[in-house]
Design an enzyme around this catalytic site. Structure first.
Site, PDB file in Angstrom:
ATOM      1  N   ARG A  67       4.075  14.946 -21.672  1.00 29.08           N
ATOM      2  CA  ARG A  67       2.810  14.909 -22.558  1.00 29.08           C
ATOM      3  C   ARG A  67       2.939  14.872 -23.971  1.00 29.08           C
ATOM      4  O   ARG A  67       2.304  14.351 -24.686  1.00 29.08           O
ATOM      5  CB  ARG A  67       2.152  16.448 -22.048  1.00 29.08           C
ATOM      6  CG  ARG A  67       1.133  16.637 -21.115  1.00 29.08           C
ATOM      7  CD  ARG A  67       0.889  18.134 -20.820  1.00 29.08           C
ATOM      8  NE  ARG A  67       0.535  18.161 -19.533  1.00 29.08           N
ATOM      9  CZ  ARG A  67      -0.466  17.874 -19.002  1.00 29.08           C
ATOM     10  NH1 ARG A  67      -1.744  17.364 -19.544  1.00 29.08           N
ATOM     11  NH2 ARG A  67      -0.574  18.113 -17.530  1.00 29.08           N
ATOM     12  N   MET A  92     -10.102  14.954 -19.672  1.00 26.77           N
ATOM     13  CA  MET A  92      -9.506  15.820 -18.677  1.00 26.77           C
ATOM     14  C   MET A  92      -7.949  15.973 -18.595  1.00 26.77           C
ATOM     15  O   MET A  92      -7.644  16.013 -17.484  1.00 26.77           O
ATOM     16  CB  MET A  92      -9.974  15.092 -17.173  1.00 26.77           C
ATOM     17  CG  MET A  92     -11.548  14.945 -17.061  1.00 26.77           C
ATOM     18  SD  MET A  92     -12.521  16.611 -17.401  1.00 26.77           S
ATOM     19  CE  MET A  92     -12.661  17.438 -15.897  1.00 26.77           C
ATOM     20  N   LEU A  95      -4.020  19.883 -23.139  1.00 27.90           N
ATOM     21  CA  LEU A  95      -3.333  19.405 -24.343  1.00 27.90           C
ATOM     22  C   LEU A  95      -2.162  20.456 -24.557  1.00 27.90           C
ATOM     23  O   LEU A  95      -2.462  21.831 -24.267  1.00 27.90           O
ATOM     24  CB  LEU A  95      -4.283  19.534 -25.403  1.00 27.90           C
ATOM     25  CG  LEU A  95      -5.151  18.359 -25.381  1.00 27.90           C
ATOM     26  CD1 LEU A  95      -6.548  18.524 -26.057  1.00 27.90           C
ATOM     27  CD2 LEU A  95      -4.621  17.124 -25.538  1.00 27.90           C
ATOM     28  N   HIS A 111     -18.220  21.888 -22.465  1.00 23.87           N
ATOM     29  CA  HIS A 111     -17.820  22.593 -20.900  1.00 23.87           C
ATOM     30  C   HIS A 111     -18.946  22.775 -20.156  1.00 23.87           C
ATOM     31  O   HIS A 111     -20.185  23.085 -20.683  1.00 23.87           O
ATOM     32  CB  HIS A 111     -17.074  23.788 -21.078  1.00 23.87           C
ATOM     33  CG  HIS A 111     -16.649  24.498 -19.723  1.00 23.87           C
ATOM     34  ND1 HIS A 111     -15.449  23.904 -19.089  1.00 23.87           N
ATOM     35  CD2 HIS A 111     -16.773  25.497 -19.014  1.00 23.87           C
ATOM     36  CE1 HIS A 111     -15.270  24.654 -17.985  1.00 23.87           C
ATOM     37  NE2 HIS A 111     -16.243  25.663 -17.823  1.00 23.87           N
TER      38      HIS A 111
HETATM   39  C1  GAR Z   1     -19.288  16.831 -18.406  1.00 25.83           C
HETATM   40  O1  GAR Z   1     -20.159  17.311 -17.808  1.00 25.83           O
HETATM   41  C2  GAR Z   1     -18.523  17.498 -19.047  1.00 25.83           C
HETATM   42  O2  GAR Z   1     -18.987  18.825 -19.522  1.00 25.83           O
HETATM   43  C3  GAR Z   1     -17.355  17.588 -18.149  1.00 25.83           C
HETATM   44  O3  GAR Z   1     -17.179  16.510 -17.514  1.00 25.83           O
HETATM   45  C4  GAR Z   1     -18.493  15.879 -17.555  1.00 25.83           C
HETATM   46  C5  GAR Z   1     -18.116  14.379 -18.259  1.00 25.83           C
HETATM   47  O4  GAR Z   1     -19.102  13.532 -18.286  1.00 25.83           O
HETATM   48  N1  GAR Z   1     -16.062  18.214 -18.719  1.00 25.83           N
HETATM   49  C6  GAR Z   1     -15.249  19.172 -18.205  1.00 25.83           C
HETATM   50  O5  GAR Z   1     -15.242  19.445 -17.129  1.00 25.83           O
HETATM   51  C7  GAR Z   1     -14.251  19.494 -19.242  1.00 25.83           C
HETATM   52  N2  GAR Z   1     -13.511  20.875 -18.444  1.00 25.83           N
HETATM   53  P1  GAR Z   1     -19.337  12.280 -19.285  1.00 25.83           P
HETATM   54  O6  GAR Z   1     -17.830  11.611 -19.113  1.00 25.83           O
HETATM   55  O7  GAR Z   1     -20.364  11.424 -18.641  1.00 25.83           O
HETATM   56  O8  GAR Z   1     -19.669  12.952 -20.631  1.00 25.83           O
END
Ligand code: GAR
Length: 216
Positions: A67, A92, A95, A111
């Site tokens: 990382r 995703m 960090l 989130h």
């Molecule tokens: C979104 O729903 C965001 O809130 C979530 O991933 C999706 C990404 O969609 N994030 C997480 O779960 C972070 N823990 P996108 O790529 O279309 O914006």
């Protein structure tokens, strides 16, 4: 005063990134997108960002042995583009402490739940299993603990009786697309300053149009 330069970190669909890019097209929006960085070469968001003429870079985490070396390159790219605020939008990767500390107070995330409820993954499945009637989304500062930083803005979204995880995720995602630009504007305007892990925002929720409830 100049616009706040942001770097958007993505891993997937990039729909939140696109919502931010579109918001930034308005002349009075106090933010400009300096760079979009994806840790996945095949992320749909990469093509979307390029189509919109945004500087788009891939830092593939799989090419690094650990990382810290991945993050060193990520950090270098953010510095190269004079990024002042990092916006995680469906990014995703967990960090490290060093990276989080480097950007403390200068990194935000979206989130898909009403934090502090449903931190982590599979928020919609867990909300459905609990039978909650309202869920939503949260934009927050990033701190060392995952999904625990100071909350900047939230939108509430109803859970309907026929929902499955996919239909609920789609409804929440629509709210995310409104909430992220709204929160970003508040950060850029200096209205969403964090003190002791709390953001006190002088704004009217209804005027901001960021709260959705079912009509009773
Ligand atoms: C979104 O729903 C965001 O809130 C979530 O991933 C999706 C990404 O969609 N994030 C997480 O779960 C972070 N823990 P996108 O790529 O279309 O914006």
């Amino acid at each position: 005063m100049g616009k706040l330069k942001i770097g958007i970190l993505i891993s997937g669909g990039g729909s939140n990134m696109l919502a931010i890019v579109k918001a930034c097209q308005a002349p009075d929006f106090p933010v400009e997108v300096a760079v979009v960085i994806s840790n996945r070469p095949d992320a749909k968001g990469v093509d979307i960002a390029k189509t919109h003429g945004i500087n788009t870079i891939i830092v593939d985490h799989k090419l690094f042995t650990d990382r810290p070396t991945f993050e060193a390159v990520l950090n270098q790219e953010l510095q190269n583009h004079q990024v002042e605020l990092v916006c995680n939008a469906g990014f995703m990767r967990i960090l490290t402490e060093d990276f989080v500390n480097q950007w403390l107070g200068k990194q935000i995330n979206i989130h898909p739940a009403l934090l502090p409820a449903y931190k982590g993954l599979h928020c919609h499945e867990r909300a459905l299993a609990d039978g909650v009637k309202i869920t939503g989304c949260t934009v927050h500062y990033v701190c060392l603990e995952v999904d625990a930083g100071a909350i900047i803005a939230q939108a509430a979204v109803p859970v309907l009786h026929a929902d499955n995880a996919a239909s609920l995720a789609a409804r929440v995602l629509k709210a995310e697309h409104k909430l992220y630009p709204h929160a970003l504007r508040m950060v850029a305007d200096g209205r969403a300053v964090e003190a002791n892990n709390i953001v006190r925002v002088k704004t009217n929720v209804h005027a901001a149009d960021n709260l959705y409830v079912p009509k009773i």
